[in-house]
Design an enzyme around this catalytic site. Structure first.
Site, PDB file in Angstrom:
ATOM      1  N   THR A 478      44.322   1.118   2.003  1.00 54.12           N
ATOM      2  CA  THR A 478      43.432   0.540   1.015  1.00 54.12           C
ATOM      3  C   THR A 478      43.359   1.349  -0.275  1.00 54.12           C
ATOM      4  O   THR A 478      42.855   0.855  -1.277  1.00 54.12           O
ATOM      5  CB  THR A 478      42.024   0.424   1.616  1.00 54.12           C
ATOM      6  OG1 THR A 478      41.747   1.658   2.290  1.00 54.12           O
ATOM      7  CG2 THR A 478      41.950  -0.702   2.619  1.00 54.12           C
ATOM      8  N   LEU A 643      36.705   1.213  -9.538  1.00 55.77           N
ATOM      9  CA  LEU A 643      37.279   2.508  -9.910  1.00 55.77           C
ATOM     10  C   LEU A 643      38.764   2.414 -10.205  1.00 55.77           C
ATOM     11  O   LEU A 643      39.299   3.202 -10.979  1.00 55.77           O
ATOM     12  CB  LEU A 643      37.032   3.527  -8.791  1.00 55.77           C
ATOM     13  CG  LEU A 643      35.569   3.745  -8.394  1.00 55.77           C
ATOM     14  CD1 LEU A 643      35.454   4.908  -7.438  1.00 55.77           C
ATOM     15  CD2 LEU A 643      34.681   3.951  -9.613  1.00 55.77           C
ATOM     16  N   ASN A 644      39.423   1.463  -9.541  1.00 54.71           N
ATOM     17  CA  ASN A 644      40.870   1.318  -9.723  1.00 54.71           C
ATOM     18  C   ASN A 644      41.201  -0.176  -9.654  1.00 54.71           C
ATOM     19  O   ASN A 644      41.415  -0.725  -8.577  1.00 54.71           O
ATOM     20  CB  ASN A 644      41.598   2.102  -8.625  1.00 54.71           C
ATOM     21  CG  ASN A 644      43.114   2.047  -8.772  1.00 54.71           C
ATOM     22  OD1 ASN A 644      43.657   1.214  -9.508  1.00 54.71           O
ATOM     23  ND2 ASN A 644      43.795   2.930  -8.057  1.00 54.71           N
ATOM     24  N   PRO A 645      41.201  -0.855 -10.808  1.00 56.51           N
ATOM     25  CA  PRO A 645      41.377  -2.314 -10.785  1.00 56.51           C
ATOM     26  C   PRO A 645      42.674  -2.760 -10.100  1.00 56.51           C
ATOM     27  O   PRO A 645      42.700  -3.800  -9.451  1.00 56.51           O
ATOM     28  CB  PRO A 645      41.400  -2.690 -12.270  1.00 56.51           C
ATOM     29  CG  PRO A 645      40.658  -1.587 -12.952  1.00 56.51           C
ATOM     30  CD  PRO A 645      40.929  -0.342 -12.156  1.00 56.51           C
ATOM     31  N   GLY A 717      36.942  -3.784   0.312  1.00 57.01           N
ATOM     32  CA  GLY A 717      37.973  -4.062   1.313  1.00 57.01           C
ATOM     33  C   GLY A 717      37.803  -5.386   2.029  1.00 57.01           C
ATOM     34  O   GLY A 717      38.772  -6.016   2.440  1.00 57.01           O
ATOM     35  N   GLU A 718      36.570  -5.812   2.217  1.00 57.84           N
ATOM     36  CA  GLU A 718      36.338  -6.938   3.114  1.00 57.84           C
ATOM     37  C   GLU A 718      35.817  -8.201   2.439  1.00 57.84           C
ATOM     38  O   GLU A 718      36.059  -9.310   2.904  1.00 57.84           O
ATOM     39  CB  GLU A 718      35.378  -6.487   4.230  1.00 57.84           C
ATOM     40  CG  GLU A 718      36.064  -5.489   5.134  1.00 57.84           C
ATOM     41  CD  GLU A 718      35.125  -4.698   6.020  1.00 57.84           C
ATOM     42  OE1 GLU A 718      34.983  -5.069   7.190  1.00 57.84           O
ATOM     43  OE2 GLU A 718      34.539  -3.708   5.552  1.00 57.84           O
TER      44      GLU A 718
END
Ligand code: MOS
Length: 752
Positions: A478, A643-645, A717-718
């Protein structure tokens, strides 16, 4: 406290950053659990029960034991002692299948391990496992798909804690439903689904005296350590668990499964490292699955679309022992404004291996049901489904009576509708056409919990200008390696390619399970505090080491920015790099440690913290050839600050792909006669593949949630898997007029 400032170079936070571990993975250098090999290592292959209910009467191991290269065939009589593990306080000691392997001769599900062959090679071990002859006393298995709640007390034990079966209640839902002018009363079914990470579950166990090292494909090395220490009667510190890289897990690797203690017991008996990699077929039998759910949803509403009553009574199938609970009510009680509500849970025991969390456990099947009911209500009222949701948008979390920390679902609807072109929708069934195709448009909302697990991290600054960040959490594909590097770079000014990240090892500071989409949110405070402490230590050295340019200063006179130490009053120009200061002082490194406190499980929260979002879906339908396709998807997510597109979009896209599988393809089928999951391979368990996946347009609304951490970052993540199946089935209805309430949608259901 000295002041530390964040770097003035472009911030790595919020920047699309390719995976820092990518080169290791694509070059084959990254070692997954089964890539580790040790001198003298033996291979273990379990013998699987070929019945789902009954007893092992006789095991004939003679032929297997005589094979050249076979070291042992283990079973109940010779495996040695396993103790039972128990649930700890807090989020600790978790295990879905508590019965140790071989504890009794009873078989409760198909594929349960009943013996273990160990040999010099994998092939020999497999041949030996196949040569074990088993005589069973067989009872009929119960894999009945129609679920009726078992007769259980009002309070039941589950994998994680005890729960009331009356999960949530406010007002008088039954009376309000009875009196409501508009009603929906429908039952929605989701099938058992199997996680299919590419990497198989694997354990290599190595004993040195009374110390056990486990190389394990794990989403939670610390929890696994705790459970295995209990099972072998060892102090925790005698057990080390290592998981460098994970070929994904989707929840199946959150908690220990029985192959792990089996490998450890075999290694103990034989005095050699033992490797056990399970087969794809075993992945369907012994390492969890999303359970089948059956959910009755009743909605009562006024004629202008205001909800007056919401009831959800759901049942999940579960194993004969243990009590996995699929929390389909996870989002129900807060997602809508409704004065009268009642949510209940029930379970139905079946001869299946234990279910376990699978990406978005609870909320994913739960929101499929409640969002489908909302779509049906919208159709009945002839109200636009977006408008119905806007009408029932809560101002606060009505289940707890507290505000949301940050809820921007309406902005998600607005942006999603605009990007999709929703205003062009004509509601009549089959009324939209393009290029000879019938179009169906559907939408749904989604939610997923946001919280922090306890987390610890360390950050080092080193005399060569590099940094290292370490935490015993995992990267399950992830992006955790990358996020930790970004966080460390942000605080220390060390460029990303000079930050080493160490994860997946119980010898590191205790990190959280890679679960609940909570790692990023949990790690931010821990890494930031660790970096601040390392910088504090650096400033002490800068002011005390003989020969330091700051030797006469106090730490409070100094600032740290972009990797440089300088006198606040003079500005950064005259400073020195931290590497330079460390070298002058002959210090290799300074270390700081940091900790995040948990918010997960807080009994008295001040804010209700969740992520939100929505999906807009187009399906295309060709009735002449019964061809249904998902044509395009627009997904908008409110997950706080991203934070990290690049990694963030990738997570949502992956979840949407899984959602297409959930809606149209995936199901684990249990054979009524043998009780076996019969489609236990990647050919017969159909998942969405490239050809099934249309363009997925992902957007983030990016409202930082400062209740979660200093950066305002929740998890991603979900959530992308929640709601998507309801959007797809609504689109299917819009195209075909067929309301499918049991997943997956089958073509034969659409043939009128
Ligand atoms: Mo996720 S089901 O918490 O790995």
């Amino acid at each position: 406290m000295p002041t530390t400032q964040e770097s003035s170079t472009p911030s790595p936070i919020g920047r699309s950053t390719p995976r820092v571990d990518g080169p290791l993975k694509v070059s084959g250098v990254a070692q997954y659990t089964s890539d580790f090999n040790f001198p003298g290592q033996l291979y273990a292959v379990p013998v699987e029960a070929t019945i789902a209910n009954g007893r092992v009467v006789k095991l004939d191991t003679a032929a297997a034991e005589e094979m050249p290269g076979v070291r042992a065939v283990f079973h109940r009589e010779n495996i040695g002692t396993f103790f039972r593990s128990v649930l700890g306080v807090g989020f600790d000691g978790i295990c879905d299948e508590r019965r140790p392997p071989f504890e009794d001769d009873v078989v409760r599900y198909y594929g349960q391990y009943i013996a273990l062959a160990v040999a010099d090679t994998f092939e020999t071990a497999k041949a030996a496992a196949d040569a074990v002859r088993v005589t069973y006393a067989t009872d009929e298995p119960n894999v009945e798909t129609d679920l009726e709640a078992d007769d259980e007390p009002e309070v039941v034990a589950t994998t994680f804690n005890v729960r009331e079966r009356l999960q949530s209640k406010r007002g008088g839902a039954e009376a309000a439903f009875a009196a409501a002018p508009v009603k929906i009363d429908q039952t929605y079914v989701t099938p058992a689904e199997t996680h299919n990470p590419i990497e198989l579950h694997a354990t290599t166990a190595i004993w040195e005296g009374s110390n056990l090292t486990l190389y394990e494909a794990s989403q939670g090395v610390f929890n696994l350590r705790g459970v295995l220490a209990q099972m072998f009667g060892l102090p925790k510190e005698n057990v080390r668990v290592i998981t460098r890289f994970v070929g994904s897990g989707f929840g199946s690797k959150l908690f220990p499964w029985t192959q792990c203690p089996l490998a450890a017991a075999a290694a103990r008996q034989l005095g050699k490292p033992v490797k056990l990699v399970i087969s794809r077929k075993m992945m369907f039998q012994t390492v969890g699955h999303r359970p089948r759910t059956q959910q009755r949803v009743r909605l009562g509403a006024t004629r202008d679309g205001k909800l007056v009553s919401l009831q959800q009574d759901y049942i999940n199938h579960t194993a004969i022992l243990d009590g996995y609970h699929e929390d389909c009510g996870e989002a129900t009680a807060f997602h809508y404004s409704v004065p009268n509500l009642r949510v209940t849970l029930g379970r139905a025991r079946r001869n299946v291996g234990s279910p376990t969390p699978m990406r978005g456990p609870g909320a994913v099947p739960g929101l499929y049901a409640t969002e489908s009911a909302m779509n049906e209500l919208a159709d009945q009222l002839q109200i636009d489904p977006v408008r119905l949701r806007v009408l029932n948008e809560p101002k606060i979390d009505e289940s707890l009576g507290i505000p949301f920390s940050s809820r921007h679902l309406l902005e998600c609807f607005e942006l999603g509708a605009e990007k999709f072109g929703w205003s062009k929708r004509t509601p009549a069934i089959g009324s939209m056409k393009r290029d000879g195709l019938t179009l169906g448009w559907g939408m749904a909302g989604c939610a997923w919990i946001a919280a922090r697990f306890p987390a610890e991290a360390s950050v080092q600054l080193r005399d060569d200008g590099t940094a290292r960040v370490a935490s015993g959490t995992q990267d399950i594909g992830t992006g955790t390696y990358t996020i930790l590097a970004q966080l460390t770079s942000q605080k220390t000014g060390v460029p990303l390619d000079k930050v080493d990240v160490a994860l997946g090892d119980t010898s590191l500071p205790e990190g959280p399970i890679s679960g609940g989409s909570m790692v990023t949110g949990s790690m931010v405070p821990a890494v930031f505090e660790a970096a601040d402490k390392a910088i504090e230590s650096l400033l002490t050295i800068a002011t005390t080491a003989p020969g330091s340019p700051f030797a006469k200063r106090k730490p409070t006179d100094l600032a740290f920015e972009g990797g440089r130490v300088f006198v606040k009053a003079d500005g950064p120009a005259g400073g020195a790099s931290f590497a330079d200061l460390l070298r002058r002082a002959n210090v290799r490194l300074v270390t700081g440690r940091g900790k995040s406190e948990a918010t997960f499980g807080n009994p008295k929260p001040k804010f209700s913290t969740h992520s939100f979002g929505c999906h807009f879906v187009e399906v295309t339908w060709q009735p002449e050839i019964a061809r249904l396709r998902v044509g395009r998807v627009v997904t908008v997510i409110d997950a706080g600050r991203i934070l990290n597109p690049l990694a963030g979009r990738n997570q949502i896209e992956g979840a949407v792909v899984m959602g297409i599988g959930m809606a149209l393809l995936e199901q684990t089928s249990y054979d009524r006669q043998s009780g076996a999951p019969i489609n236990s391979n990647l050919a017969d368990y159909v998942m969405a593949v490239n050809a099934d996946v249309p363009p997925i347009d992902v957007h983030f609304v990016d409202f930082p949630d400062k209740e979660i951490n200093a950066l305002g970052a929740r998890g991603i993540g979900e959530i992308g898997l929640a709601g998507i199946a309801a959007a797809i089935t609504a689109a299917v209805h819009h195209a075909t007029g067929v309301r499918v309430r049991e997943l997956p949608v089958k073509i034969e259901q659409l043939l009128g």
